[in-house]
Every structure is written in C-alpha cells, then in structure tokens.
Design an enzyme around this catalytic site. Structure first.
Site, mmCIF file in Angstrom:
data_model
loop_
_atom_site.group_PDB
_atom_site.id
_atom_site.type_symbol
_atom_site.label_atom_id
_atom_site.label_comp_id
_atom_site.label_asym_id
_atom_site.label_seq_id
_atom_site.Cartn_x
_atom_site.Cartn_y
_atom_site.Cartn_z
ATOM 1 C CE LYS A 1 -4.281 1.936 1.972
ATOM 2 N NZ LYS A 1 -4.928 1.677 0.694
HETATM 3 N N1 PPE Z 1 -7.610 -2.000 -2.911
HETATM 4 C C1 PPE Z 1 -7.101 -0.798 -2.909
HETATM 5 C C2 PPE Z 1 -6.405 -0.216 -4.138
HETATM 6 C C3 PPE Z 1 -7.018 -0.014 -1.697
HETATM 7 O O1 PPE Z 1 -6.487 0.536 -1.649
HETATM 8 C C4 PPE Z 1 -7.847 -0.702 -0.572
HETATM 9 C C5 PPE Z 1 -7.956 0.001 0.683
HETATM 10 C C6 PPE Z 1 -8.473 -1.677 -0.867
HETATM 11 C C7 PPE Z 1 -8.369 -2.009 -1.827
HETATM 12 C C8 PPE Z 1 -9.251 -2.431 0.157
HETATM 13 O O2 PPE Z 1 -8.011 -3.202 1.213
HETATM 14 P P1 PPE Z 1 -8.763 -2.854 2.584
HETATM 15 O O3 PPE Z 1 -9.009 -1.572 3.485
HETATM 16 O O4 PPE Z 1 -7.653 -3.661 3.241
HETATM 17 O O5 PPE Z 1 -10.244 -3.658 2.881
HETATM 18 N N2 PPE Z 1 -8.586 1.615 0.445
HETATM 19 C C9 PPE Z 1 -7.952 2.233 1.635
HETATM 20 C C10 PPE Z 1 -7.929 4.067 1.137
HETATM 21 C C11 PPE Z 1 -8.716 4.739 0.933
HETATM 22 C C12 PPE Z 1 -9.117 6.518 0.672
HETATM 23 O O6 PPE Z 1 -9.274 7.210 0.252
HETATM 24 O O7 PPE Z 1 -8.124 7.016 1.504
HETATM 25 C C13 PPE Z 1 -8.545 2.225 2.724
HETATM 26 O O8 PPE Z 1 -10.420 1.059 2.262
HETATM 27 O O9 PPE Z 1 -8.997 1.974 3.614
#
Ligand code: PPE
Length: 304
Positions: free
Chosen positions: A158
């Site tokens: 990330k």
């Molecule tokens: N894909 C991506 C690209 C992504 O950034 C997230 C989280 C996910 C999948 C889902 O992952 P999880 O949160 O572990 O279920 N995105 C983060 C950032 C959002 C933002 O705008 O800042 C989040 O949901 O916290």
C-alpha cells in the site's frame, strides 16, 4: 473538510493536530515512496474497538518490506501507538491513518541516510461512498486507466505513489457522473476499485479477483471468511467486464468503503438494481462483526 481531533502521533510523541507538519523537502512528498494504512474503529456493545488491527499493522510492515523502507518501530510499538491515538483523541468511531514516509535529509531518487518517519492520525469519518450508496448501491464506470502492472507498482504494497493511478480513475468516473470507478488489469480482466476490492455474484457463485493485480484487502478477507460461514460458493478467479455486466449482484469492500453495493456499471443495471440477498447478508454480518454483535471473530476486535 477533515474533522480534526486533538493529537497526532509523530515518531513516538503526541503533537497537537495543527502542529503535526513536515518540511517541504520531505522526500516522500516529491517521489511518492511511502507506505500507509487505513483502519477503522467502531463503537460496539463493549465500547470502541479497532477492527483487525494486527492484520493492518502486519500489512503496513509488509508494504515497507516490499519497498525497502525500514520503519524504526516494532509491531507492538505500532499497535500500541494506534490504540493510544484513538484513546487520547477520545475517538468513538472513525478512521485511523498510519503512514511511514521518507523524511527530510536528501533529495534525488536514491536516498541512504534520510530518516523514516511514522505518524498516526485518527478522526471521525463517515461513509466513504455515501449513506445512500451503502443502503441502495452506487453507479460505477469502468475506467480507461488500467490498474498497475504487477511488475510496475507492487500491488500488495500500500504505497502512496500508487494512488496517483487511483485518483486519475476516480476523477474520470466522477466527471462522467459515476460515484466510483472500476479498474481493469493489464490483461483486460476486472481488477478492483481505486480504493476497494470487488466482488460479484453470478448464478449463485460469489467471485472476487485473485490476489494478483489487487491489494490484499482485509475487508476482502473478512468477506471471504463470512462467505464460508454462510456456505456461499466462492471462487477467487479473474473475470471479464461483460461477466460483471451480467452479474446478479456486485459490491465493493474496503476499510473506507466498508461493504458498498453496486447498482449499475457503465449504464448496465446489475440484477434488479437493488442490493441483492448475498450482498445484504454479508453487509449485515460485516457490520455486526465490527460492532461486536457476533460472538465469533471477537479476536478481530481490539478494545480501546
Ligand atoms: N484496494 C485498494 C487499491 C485499496 O486502496 C483498498 C483500501 C482496498 C483495496 C481495500 O483494502 P482493505 O481496506 O484492507 O479492505 N483503501 C483504503 C484507502 C481509501 C482512501 O480513499 O484513502 C481504505 O479503504 O482505507
């Protein structure tokens, strides 16, 4: 605008929100090599609890490992700092944002002696894709921006810079009148949202993209565990955009997005345009779990 809280944890100390600033020559600001997390805490039966804290801290350290940033704190120190950040701010429900970045010291692509800073902020943050979206579903569009190739940006990390791609997709979608984008991978298969993983239900099978070109979402994993519990048939396999158009149900998962139903993709109504039974069951179970209303998986909650 952000709902400010009192303190931000910076490299081991709490600093008043407004004083939590960095130098303009902070390396990550220029080159985008930082790693971060998004975590939520919810107010449940037994007070406020952080959802899947261990998994988030582990992913943060994993991201740092992939991009070779040395975070100068241990797992326990980071976990405790996150708990303390929620506590000192008396945050009942909200979002927690740890970020490790290369600080002030050197410029240029290769840095050797610059410090790695770690900060943790937490603030109240409501629904990501709107309350109405959470209830009734959102309209999305497939982006012309392709998700990173697996050997370009590292999708399991990330990394701050990877989100340029996400922001371009999101802007494009919003300019076209949608609430969110869906991105395809470099082979043309459906990947994920700019900040969400994606699930579809078709002919009784729950499908999600395998962990190749997408972030290893913790909400995705939560949904897969719940799907097992409810005996849904699950497949982690690639699918095409026309299979998505034909889906009976579709939804996004993410810490920010939680479980958000998708009602329409590129002008094609999904199912009957309303959140379907599988989506609703999993969404409800998700909210029960994060609020400590299901006895199972209490190990996913860290009481503050
Ligand atoms: N894909 C991506 C690209 C992504 O950034 C997230 C989280 C996910 C999948 C889902 O992952 P999880 O949160 O572990 O279920 N995105 C983060 C950032 C959002 C933002 O705008 O800042 C989040 O949901 O916290």
């Amino acid at each position: 605008m952000l709902k400010e809280t009192d303190y931000i944890w910076m490299d081991g100390k709490f600093v008043p929100w407004k004083e939590a600033t960095v130098h303009v020559l902070t390396h990550t600001l220029h080159y985008g090599l930082g790693v971060f997390e998004g975590i939520r805490c919810y107010k449940g039966k037994t007070g406020t609890a952080i959802f899947r804290l261990k998994e988030h801290v582990s992913r943060l350290l994993g991201s740092a490992h992939i991009v070779q940033i040395k975070i100068p704190f241990t797992v326990t120190e980071i976990e405790n700092a996150i708990i303390e950040t929620v506590r000192v701010n008396k945050l009942e429900e909200g979002y927690i944002r740890p970020i490790a970045f290369i600080g002030y010291g050197e410029m240029g692509l290769y840095v050797k002696n610059s410090p790695v800073n770690l900060t943790i902020a937490a603030w109240p943050w409501g629904t990501y894709l709107g309350e109405d979206g959470l209830q009734n579903g959102i309209r999305v569009g497939i982006s012309s921006f392709v998700r990173h190739h697996v050997n370009s940006s590292m999708s399991h990390a990330k990394v701050t810079g990877s989100y340029v791609n996400s922001q371009l997709a999101k802007k494009e979608a919003i300019n076209a009148g949608y609430t969110e984008a869906i991105m395809l991978d470099t082979d043309g298969f459906v990947a994920e949202g700019p900040g969400e993983n994606l699930f579809i239900v078709r002919k009784g099978v729950l499908k999600t993209t395998p962990l190749t070109s997408v972030l290893e979402g913790i909400t995705r994993d939560t949904i897969l565990c719940l799907a097992k519990k409810y005996n849904f048939t699950v497949k982690e396999e690639r699918f095409t955009r026309d299979e998505l158009y034909l889906a009976d149900e579709a939804f996004f998962t993410g810490t920010a997005a939680e479980v958000t139903p998708i009602s329409e993709v590129d002008g094609r109504v999904i199912g009957n345009g309303k959140p379907g039974p599988v989506t609703k069951t999993l969404q409800q179970a998700f909210f029960e779990i994060v609020r400590g209303e299901q006895a199972e998986h209490s190990d996913w909650l860290t009481q503050v």
